[in-house]
Write a protein that holds these residues in place. Structure first.
Motif, PDB file in Angstrom:
ATOM      1  N   ASP A   1       0.679   3.746   9.577  1.00  8.14           N
ATOM      2  CA  ASP A   1       1.319   3.133   8.976  1.00  8.14           C
ATOM      3  C   ASP A   1       2.523   2.053   8.837  1.00  8.14           C
ATOM      4  O   ASP A   1       3.347   0.689   9.920  1.00  8.14           O
ATOM      5  CB  ASP A   1       1.385   2.825   7.804  1.00  8.14           C
ATOM      6  CG  ASP A   1      -0.085   2.058   7.065  1.00  8.14           C
ATOM      7  OD1 ASP A   1      -1.410   2.150   7.651  1.00  8.14           O
ATOM      8  OD2 ASP A   1      -0.266   2.217   5.911  1.00  8.14           O
TER       9      ASP A   1
ATOM     10  N   LYS B   1       2.305   2.091  -3.397  1.00 10.23           N
ATOM     11  CA  LYS B   1       1.666   2.105  -4.032  1.00 10.23           C
ATOM     12  C   LYS B   1       0.665   3.958  -3.700  1.00 10.23           C
ATOM     13  O   LYS B   1      -0.436   3.953  -4.022  1.00 10.23           O
ATOM     14  CB  LYS B   1       0.583   1.502  -4.766  1.00 10.23           C
ATOM     15  CG  LYS B   1       0.785  -0.178  -4.933  1.00 10.23           C
ATOM     16  CD  LYS B   1      -0.866  -1.123  -5.522  1.00 10.23           C
ATOM     17  CE  LYS B   1      -0.615  -1.403  -5.868  1.00 10.23           C
ATOM     18  NZ  LYS B   1      -1.013  -3.257  -5.739  1.00 10.23           N
ATOM     19  N   GLY B   2       0.966   4.969  -2.580  1.00 10.32           N
ATOM     20  CA  GLY B   2       0.641   6.098  -2.713  1.00 10.32           C
ATOM     21  C   GLY B   2      -0.506   5.362  -1.775  1.00 10.32           C
ATOM     22  O   GLY B   2      -0.958   7.065  -1.184  1.00 10.32           O
ATOM     23  N   ARG B   3      -1.067   4.389  -0.970  1.00 10.47           N
ATOM     24  CA  ARG B   3      -2.046   4.019  -0.274  1.00 10.47           C
ATOM     25  C   ARG B   3      -1.521   4.269   1.150  1.00 10.47           C
ATOM     26  O   ARG B   3      -2.524   3.458   1.952  1.00 10.47           O
ATOM     27  CB  ARG B   3      -2.519   3.355  -0.726  1.00 10.47           C
ATOM     28  CG  ARG B   3      -3.243   3.216  -1.452  1.00 10.47           C
ATOM     29  CD  ARG B   3      -4.514   2.156  -2.394  1.00 10.47           C
ATOM     30  NE  ARG B   3      -4.192   1.446  -2.248  1.00 10.47           N
ATOM     31  CZ  ARG B   3      -4.306  -0.138  -2.934  1.00 10.47           C
ATOM     32  NH1 ARG B   3      -4.610   0.259  -4.266  1.00 10.47           N
ATOM     33  NH2 ARG B   3      -3.433  -1.418  -2.675  1.00 10.47           N
TER      34      ARG B   3
ATOM     35  N   TYR C   1       7.034   7.872   0.468  1.00 12.78           N
ATOM     36  CA  TYR C   1       6.010   7.754  -0.137  1.00 12.78           C
ATOM     37  C   TYR C   1       4.452   8.020   0.853  1.00 12.78           C
ATOM     38  O   TYR C   1       3.557   7.472   0.057  1.00 12.78           O
ATOM     39  CB  TYR C   1       5.561   5.651   0.204  1.00 12.78           C
ATOM     40  CG  TYR C   1       7.243   5.242  -1.053  1.00 12.78           C
ATOM     41  CD1 TYR C   1       6.621   5.137  -2.233  1.00 12.78           C
ATOM     42  CD2 TYR C   1       7.932   4.795  -0.683  1.00 12.78           C
ATOM     43  CE1 TYR C   1       7.266   4.825  -3.488  1.00 12.78           C
ATOM     44  CE2 TYR C   1       8.823   4.017  -1.106  1.00 12.78           C
ATOM     45  CZ  TYR C   1       8.475   4.472  -3.080  1.00 12.78           C
ATOM     46  OH  TYR C   1       9.149   3.610  -3.507  1.00 12.78           O
TER      47      TYR C   1
ATOM     48  N   ASP D   1       0.861  -0.988   0.399  1.00 17.08           N
ATOM     49  CA  ASP D   1       0.023   0.170  -0.609  1.00 17.08           C
ATOM     50  C   ASP D   1       0.847   1.496  -0.057  1.00 17.08           C
ATOM     51  O   ASP D   1       0.339   2.198  -0.577  1.00 17.08           O
ATOM     52  CB  ASP D   1      -0.602  -0.074   1.519  1.00 17.08           C
ATOM     53  CG  ASP D   1      -2.230  -0.678   0.849  1.00 17.08           C
ATOM     54  OD1 ASP D   1      -2.117  -1.681  -0.342  1.00 17.08           O
ATOM     55  OD2 ASP D   1      -2.704  -1.301   1.870  1.00 17.08           O
TER      56      ASP D   1
ATOM     57  N   ARG E   1      -1.039   5.121   4.803  1.00 15.54           N
ATOM     58  CA  ARG E   1      -1.845   6.160   6.251  1.00 15.54           C
ATOM     59  C   ARG E   1      -0.256   6.736   7.259  1.00 15.54           C
ATOM     60  O   ARG E   1       0.859   5.510   7.560  1.00 15.54           O
ATOM     61  CB  ARG E   1      -2.411   6.021   7.076  1.00 15.54           C
ATOM     62  CG  ARG E   1      -3.804   5.101   6.292  1.00 15.54           C
ATOM     63  CD  ARG E   1      -5.009   4.241   6.821  1.00 15.54           C
ATOM     64  NE  ARG E   1      -3.691   2.938   7.123  1.00 15.54           N
ATOM     65  CZ  ARG E   1      -4.260   2.505   8.369  1.00 15.54           C
ATOM     66  NH1 ARG E   1      -5.696   2.971   7.865  1.00 15.54           N
ATOM     67  NH2 ARG E   1      -3.873   1.206   7.881  1.00 15.54           N
TER      68      ARG E   1
ATOM     69  N   PRO F   1       0.981  10.070   1.789  1.00 19.39           N
ATOM     70  CA  PRO F   1       0.427  11.176   0.945  1.00 19.39           C
ATOM     71  C   PRO F   1       0.513  11.988   1.370  1.00 19.39           C
ATOM     72  O   PRO F   1       0.759  12.285   2.952  1.00 19.39           O
ATOM     73  CB  PRO F   1      -1.276  10.457   0.285  1.00 19.39           C
ATOM     74  CG  PRO F   1      -0.740   9.015   1.417  1.00 19.39           C
ATOM     75  CD  PRO F   1       0.294   8.722   2.087  1.00 19.39           C
TER      76      PRO F   1
END
Ligand SMILES: Cc1cc2nc3c(=O)[nH]c(=O)nc-3n(C[C@H](O)[C@H](O)[C@H](O)COP(=O)(O)O)c2cc1C
Ligand code: SF4
Ligand code: FES
Lengths: 419, 161
Positions: free
Chosen positions: A370, A363-365, A412, A360, A367, A414
């Motif tokens: 994380d 893939k830029g997802r 990575y 994730d 948080r 966002p």
């Protein structure tokens, strides 16, 4: 510089047949061991030699052998661990393909030292060429009385069988290997009892790595003093290897304690044009990253430990400046998640979660929280919390990457949305 | 499970010889399954039942073993099984590109078999030749430094592809 383990190995990739093996002192160690020394004396020699296991954990070999109960007659086994599946590791294949008799001789001496009557070479299924060459060498050894009944006219007998496996990294873990050899699913066993006391079919069993056993003939043939002096810091030589973006990737036998700089810059020819060294895993996939500042660390058990990693298998994987450390760790964690045997929950469920979080992230997802979860997983799956060492090993590259390459992980994430 | 098939005498002899290496027949389970594959390429339900019978194991027990090991195929595979290493050193040196190229060439993805039954494409972990990355294995043969150029050469030389 002496290179006993690889003296017979030719650069054209061909194997060493018995006549050539004999020319360089082959089977002299066995002759000496079996004719002149008791099993207890051989165990003492190996203890005094300072030889430590080359399979990754570095346990002193002579000490391991001394745990085998010797005072009552019973079936005992010697098992050669030729599973070599640790990503980045390519030394045992070289030794088995290049000089199979050396391994056989080491195995016979080890079996003599613990008085085992049967030995198995547990070979990973993909090593077809090694299997072919080992089989041929085993047949030669039987014909010439280095194996079988009354070896070299003594009253010691040994049957040695080649067992070709069928995949799965966990088979290399010694208790999982025993289950696999018994024809079962390769899940590890609880310890204690240790295999030295209750191993294969419940009998005392020694499991040693291929490279470890290849040292034995030389220790007996040339003596403990000679052997200890081969190394710079610890005893003996080591097969070191380098893969990744270096000029001459490969493996070399060097004195134990050679520095990472000598191995990477001299033996491997330094980094490829246009690439810079960012870090390296010193001993396969399940070791912690070291950094360029660690280049002068001698690659021995204690020094690498002090630098924050492990010697492991001694085969390094290079992280260059154009490879993303987060993606590299993702590749490793996918491997570990796939290869988890599924026996214990933290590993079975934790590793896929780690891989998913990393996936994730790239893939830029990702948080913000994380990274903290990943950090928690490193201790949750760390030593003592799982049934075997696969999961703690899997956490080593992750925990060190989080420490040394933090910004790469954060990049990575966002951008937080400001409202 | 379906009815069992019968092995040839040569196969049975080979299995018996292997089993003699161990104090317990069932220890030869993995080597027996590999032998089945040598002659039949994969382990069908019928072959599994027949093998279990020879080893004094229950089919369920043997299936538990068979499904654990990735080199035991419980589904049909092609005459040539292409295993592409996807572990760390190969990944770093372009294994993904190699895989894409081969996948496009054969017209199949990972886990698939070509319609003519010739090729199956599978991933595999580190093949112990990381200094010669990327690495792949076709049946019993390992190929080194298989970047895009070498792959094209290789595919042409194994002209069946
Ligand atoms: C997940 C896992 C995989 C392992 N794989 C191997 C292997 O492929 N080869 C090996 O020699 N040791 C491997 N080991 C280490 C063995 O458990 C064992 O320590 C070693 O074979 C002992 O031999 P040594 O004392 O000669 O090093 C592995 C350990 C773990 C936890
Ligand atoms: S740590 Fe992982 S590999 Fe080891 S026993 Fe538990 S599930 Fe299996
Ligand atoms: S990583 Fe592909 S051969 Fe080792």
């Amino acid at each position: 510089m002496e290179r006993p383990l690889t003296q017979n190995i030719k650069s054209d990739g061909s194997t060493t047949l018995l006549p050539d093996y004999l020319k360089t002192g082959g089977y002299q160690g066995l002759r000496k061991a079996i004719r002149e020394y008791t099993p207890a004396e051989i165990q003492q020699w190996v203890k005094d030699s300072g030889l430590r296991g080359r399979g990754g954990a570095g346990f002193p070999t002579g000490m391991k052998w001394s745990f085998v109960p010797m005072n009552m007659p019973q079936t005992k086994y010697l098992v050669v661990n030729g599973d070599e599946m640790e990503p980045g590791t390519f030394k045992d294949r070289w030794l088995m393909e290049g000089d199979p008799h050396q391994l056989i001789e080491g195995a016979v001496i080890a079996a003599y030292a613990i008085q085992a009557g049967t030995a198995y070479v547990f070979l990973r299924g993909e090593y077809h060429l090694a299997a072919e060459r080992m089989r041929a060498a085993i047949a030669e050894a039987y014909e010439n009385h280095y194996l079988g009944e009354n070896i070299l006219g003594s009253d010691f007998s040994l049957e040695l069988h080649l067992h070709s496996s069928a995949g799965r990294y966990i088979c290399g873990e010694e208790t999982a290997l025993l289950n696999s050899l018994e024809g079962k699913r390769a899940t590890p066993r609880s310890k204690p009892p240790f295999p030295q006391v209750a191993g294969l079919w419940g009998k005392p069993t020694i499991v040693n790595n291929v490279e470890t056993l290849c040292n034995i003939p030389h220790i007996i043939h040339h003596g403990v003093e000679w052997y200890r002096c081969l190394g710079l810091t610890d005893a003996g030589t080591k097969i070191y290897g380098v893969s990744g973006r270096v000029r001459r990737p490969g493996a070399w036998e060097l004195p134990l304690g050679t520095t990472a700089r000598e191995i990477i810059a001299e033996q491997a020819g330094g980094m490829k044009e246009g690439y810079r060294l960012r870090g390296f895993l010193p001993g396969g996939a399940s070791t912690d990253f070291l950094l360029p500042e660690h280049l002068d660390v001698p690659m021995d058990y204690a020094s690498v430990g002090k630098a924050g990693s492990r010697l492991g298998t001694g085969t390094m994987i290079i992280l260059d400046d154009k490879t993303c450390p987060v993606r590299m760790v993702l590749n490793l964690e996918r491997f570990f998640a796939q290869e988890s045997c599924g026996w214990c929950t933290p590993c079975r469920d934790g590793l896929p979660w780690v891989a998913k979080l990393l996936e994730d992230l790239v893939k830029g997802r990702g948080r913000q929280e994380d990274l903290a979860i990943l950090e928690r997983m490193c201790s949750f799956l760390g030593p003592g919390n799982t049934f075997c060492a696969l999961a703690p090993g899997a956490m080593e590259p992750l925990q060190s990457a989080l420490k040394h390459f933090r910004a790469d992980f954060e990049n990575y994430l966002p951008e937080p949305i400001h409202g | 499970m379906k009815r069992s098939i019968s092995f040839s005498q040569a196969e049975i002899d080979e299995i018996r010889e292997m089993a003699a290496h161990y104090p317990d027949k069932s220890a030869a389970s993995i080597e027996t399954l590999k032998l089945v594959q040598k002659y039949h390429r994969w382990v069908s339900d019928e072959a599994l039942v027949a093998a279990a019978d020879l080893l004094d194991m229950s089919p369920a027990e043997l299936d538990g073993v068979a499904t654990f090991y990735n080199l035991i195929y419980r589904r049909p595979v092609g005459r040539q099984v292409v295993h592409c290493c996807n572990s760390v050193s190969c990944w770093m040196l372009g294994a993904e590109e190699t895989l894409e190229t081969i996948s496009a060439k054969l017209g199949i993805g990972l886990g698939e078999t070509t319609a003519d039954g010739e090729y199956t494409l599978l991933p595999i972990v580190c093949l112990g030749a990381c200094d010669k990355a990327p690495v792949l294995m076709i049946n019993d043969q390992t190929y080194f430094n298989v970047d895009r150029d070498r792959l094209n050469e290789l595919l042409e030389s194994r002209e069946e592809i």
